[in-house]
Each structure stands twice: as C-alpha cells, then as structure tokens.
Design an enzyme around this catalytic site. Structure first.
Site, PDB file in Angstrom:
ATOM      1  N   GLU A   8      -6.758   5.016   7.491  1.00  0.00           N
ATOM      2  CA  GLU A   8      -6.434   6.340   7.200  1.00  0.00           C
ATOM      3  C   GLU A   8      -8.000   6.866   6.384  1.00  0.00           C
ATOM      4  OE1 GLU A   8      -2.714   5.767   5.221  1.00  0.00           O
ATOM      5  OE2 GLU A   8      -1.955   5.062   7.161  1.00  0.00           O
ATOM      6  N   ASN A  36       0.920  -1.278   0.153  1.00  0.00           N
ATOM      7  CA  ASN A  36      -0.075  -0.041  -0.049  1.00  0.00           C
ATOM      8  C   ASN A  36       0.965   1.277   0.047  1.00  0.00           C
ATOM      9  OD1 ASN A  36      -1.899   2.125   0.511  1.00  0.00           O
ATOM     10  ND2 ASN A  36      -2.255   1.307   2.556  1.00  0.00           N
ATOM     11  N   TRP A  37       1.078   1.885  -1.154  1.00  0.00           N
ATOM     12  CA  TRP A  37       2.034   3.060  -1.361  1.00  0.00           C
ATOM     13  C   TRP A  37       1.254   4.184  -0.539  1.00  0.00           C
ATOM     14  CZ3 TRP A  37       3.424   2.762  -7.070  1.00  0.00           C
ATOM     15  CH2 TRP A  37       4.390   1.567  -7.426  1.00  0.00           C
ATOM     16  N   LYS A  38       0.228   4.281  -0.435  1.00  0.00           N
ATOM     17  CA  LYS A  38      -0.597   5.495   0.147  1.00  0.00           C
ATOM     18  C   LYS A  38      -0.065   6.542  -0.840  1.00  0.00           C
ATOM     19  CE  LYS A  38      -0.170   3.425   4.692  1.00  0.00           C
ATOM     20  NZ  LYS A  38      -0.090   3.523   6.017  1.00  0.00           N
ATOM     21  N   GLU A  90      -5.543  -4.772  10.417  1.00  0.00           N
ATOM     22  CA  GLU A  90      -4.479  -3.919  10.606  1.00  0.00           C
ATOM     23  C   GLU A  90      -4.904  -3.065  11.993  1.00  0.00           C
ATOM     24  OE1 GLU A  90      -2.409  -2.657   6.778  1.00  0.00           O
ATOM     25  OE2 GLU A  90      -4.181  -1.623   6.868  1.00  0.00           O
ATOM     26  N   GLY A  98       2.449   2.115  10.683  1.00  0.00           N
ATOM     27  CA  GLY A  98       3.408   3.116  10.809  1.00  0.00           C
ATOM     28  C   GLY A  98       4.061   3.569  11.987  1.00  0.00           C
ATOM     29  N   HIS A 131      -9.808   1.694   4.663  1.00  0.00           N
ATOM     30  CA  HIS A 131      -8.312   1.657   5.364  1.00  0.00           C
ATOM     31  C   HIS A 131      -8.266   2.566   6.585  1.00  0.00           C
ATOM     32  CE1 HIS A 131      -4.084   2.828   6.304  1.00  0.00           C
ATOM     33  NE2 HIS A 131      -3.778   1.597   5.730  1.00  0.00           N
ATOM     34  N   SER A 157       3.345  -2.133  10.315  1.00  0.00           N
ATOM     35  CA  SER A 157       4.690  -2.427  10.600  1.00  0.00           C
ATOM     36  C   SER A 157       5.360  -3.717  10.216  1.00  0.00           C
ATOM     37  CB  SER A 157       5.091  -2.167  12.083  1.00  0.00           C
ATOM     38  OG  SER A 157       4.785  -0.617  12.330  1.00  0.00           O
ATOM     39  N   GLY A 165       2.837  -1.122   4.361  1.00  0.00           N
ATOM     40  CA  GLY A 165       2.678   0.139   3.936  1.00  0.00           C
ATOM     41  C   GLY A 165       4.177   0.844   3.962  1.00  0.00           C
TER      42      GLY A 165
HETATM   43  P1  PGA Z   1       2.703   0.092   7.831  1.00  0.00           P
HETATM   44  O1  PGA Z   1       1.357   0.474   7.134  1.00  0.00           O
HETATM   45  O2  PGA Z   1       3.420  -1.165   7.079  1.00  0.00           O
HETATM   46  O3  PGA Z   1       3.623   1.497   7.556  1.00  0.00           O
HETATM   47  O4  PGA Z   1       2.693  -0.103   9.229  1.00  0.00           O
HETATM   48  C1  PGA Z   1       0.268  -0.513   6.878  1.00  0.00           C
HETATM   49  C2  PGA Z   1      -0.837   0.392   6.146  1.00  0.00           C
HETATM   50  O5  PGA Z   1      -1.338   1.175   6.559  1.00  0.00           O
HETATM   51  O6  PGA Z   1      -1.531  -0.608   5.340  1.00  0.00           O
END
Ligand code: PGA
Length: 263
Positions: free
Chosen positions: A107, A13-15, A175, A181, A105, A221, A242
C-alpha cells in the site's frame, strides 16, 4: 540455523484502523485470550502494528502489564530528524520501545509511490534506529502476466538489501498484492516457491548464515482456516495478517495455529 530453529512470528498489520482507545481494548483482550489459552510466546512470537497515534498507549499497556506482545510502526521516514512535515522518525519509534517497523508495504509502494530506492532507504533508516525492519515484497496481478511469480519480489528484496550487512536482523514478508484483502490467498505451494527464492536472494545478497536465520512471512488473506497450510511450508516462518488481525478471535486463533494443526 534450520527451519525448526526460526521462531515463527504472527504479525498483525492494523493499517489505518483502531484509535488509541480501541487499540488498548484490543491488546488487553488479545493478551487475556492468549494468556488464558496458555500460549507460549517463545514458541510463536506475536506482534501488532498499530497506527502511530496508538503506539504510546500500546507501549504503556504492554509495559504496565508486562505483556509478551511486540509492536512496531507501519512505516517510518527515510530521515532521522528535520523539516519533514508529517513524517515519523525511526528514533521516535525506538523511543516508544518498538521492536519492529514495516517497510515497503504494497500500500506504500503503490498508493504512495514508494520506489525500491525509498524502501532501501527506509530499511537503512530502521536499522540505524535499531529497529528490526519487516520488509514487504510482492508482485501485482499485472506483474504475474509478464514475469514468473518470484521475479518482482526477488528484485524488490535485492533492492531493499543493498545497504544491509550480513548478520543483520530483519524479517521479510512475501505478500502477493493480488492476495491482499482479496479473500483469495496464494496457495501454500505458490507461497513456498517464492519464499524459497527469497531465501536464496538473501544468501546471494548477504550470506548463507543470514539467509538461514531470517524469518520469511507470508501475507495476503491469511485466516484461521488457511494458516496451517502456510506454516507447514519449510521456508515460511509466520504470517503478516491484515483483515483478520482486526478480529481478536480470528487473530488469536491464527497465533494458536499449532493447536489446530495435524502435523
Ligand atoms: P490481508 O492484508 O490479510 O487483509 O490480506 C495483509 C497485509 O496487507 O499485510
């Protein structure tokens, strides 16, 4: 279908990272590295989720070079067409040969205030566009103070599956929001406990067969040095990555987790 029959999926997931030129360079390098390492894409599937503006470039590259890498959108509109400025229809993603689309997601849920109803509508919209929804669920640190770990993700999944029929192809990503993150992932045991509850939710909401075939990913993470622990869990069938998905060496190493696992 058993754990051994579910094809693991490693999804990046590149965001909001990488413009379309960076996306091309990244996918080329990833394909080259995995090809050089003789990665078996039927054994462990690989998908990337670039920003919308990159998707056409990724499609062109994947198709021209016949790369065995899947891709999808990070979000979609609840609507198919119409006066929804700034929104992206699942139909447009399908037209770009996306296989998947992330929905719900954290976010989106927390920063863009998407409710369980919105996530259910997006899941439905993805299925109507013939995309495979990758439904994200997970509890915040605050939720954990008030509820047992699986309570919030289980409720979110029940909500997302309201309009889904047994037999439907979808993916779930568990998640924990506190792990995203943060550099502090859940333990494999914590992730497995929730994943097994989520599989039961699918069985109750749909049926046993759908529950047995559905892939449940862990996200939060994930790094090359912790992926193996998650992949050893019987109810975890891959990862949604991510931060580490933006580093081609790290992401390729996560995809090739079997090479550094001692099963
Ligand atoms: P992360 O993000 O690997 O940076 O924790 C995962 C995600 O939000 O899908």
């Amino acid at each position: 279908m058993t754990e051994a029959q579910r094809t693991p999926l490693i999804a990046g997931n590149w965001k909001m990272n990488f413009d379309h030129l960076q996306a091309i360079a990244f996918v080329q390098k990833l394909a080259w590295m995995l090809g050089d390492a003789k990665h078996d894409f039927d054994d462990v599937e690989v998908a990337v989720f670039p920003p919308f503006t990159d998707l056409r470039s990724v499609q062109t590259l994947v198709q021209a070079d016949k790369l065995p890498i899947a891709y999808g959108g990070q979000d979609l509109s609840t609507h198919a067409l119409g006066a929804y400025t700034g929104e992206i229809s699942g139909r447009f993603l399908k037209k770009l040969d996306c296989t998947y689309c992330i929905v719900g997601h954290s976010e989106r849920r927390y920063r863009h205030v998407e409710s369980d109803e919105t996530v259910a509508a997006k899941t439905k919209a993805a299925l109507e566009a013939e995309l495979v929804p990758l439904i994200c669920v997970g509890e915040t640190a605050k939720d954990l103070e008030r509820h047992e770990p699986s309570a919030v993700p289980a409720n979110q999944l029940r909500g997302a599956l309201l309009d889904v029929k047994p037999g439907t192809d979808f993916v779930v990503a568990y998640e924990p929001v506190w792990a995203i993150g943060s550099g502090a992932p859940a333990t494999p045991e914590q992730a497995q406990n929730v994943a097994s509850v989520l599989r039961r939710v699918i069985a109750q909401s749909l049926d046993e067969e759908t529950a047995a075939k559905t892939r449940i990913l862990y996200g939060g993470s994930v790094k090359p040095d912790n992926i193996v622990g998650f992949m050893k869990c019987p109810d975890i069938d891959g990862a949604l990555v991510g931060t580490a998905s933006l580093d081609v060496d790290a992401f390729a190493s996560i995809v090739r987790y079997k090479k550094h696992a001692t099963y």
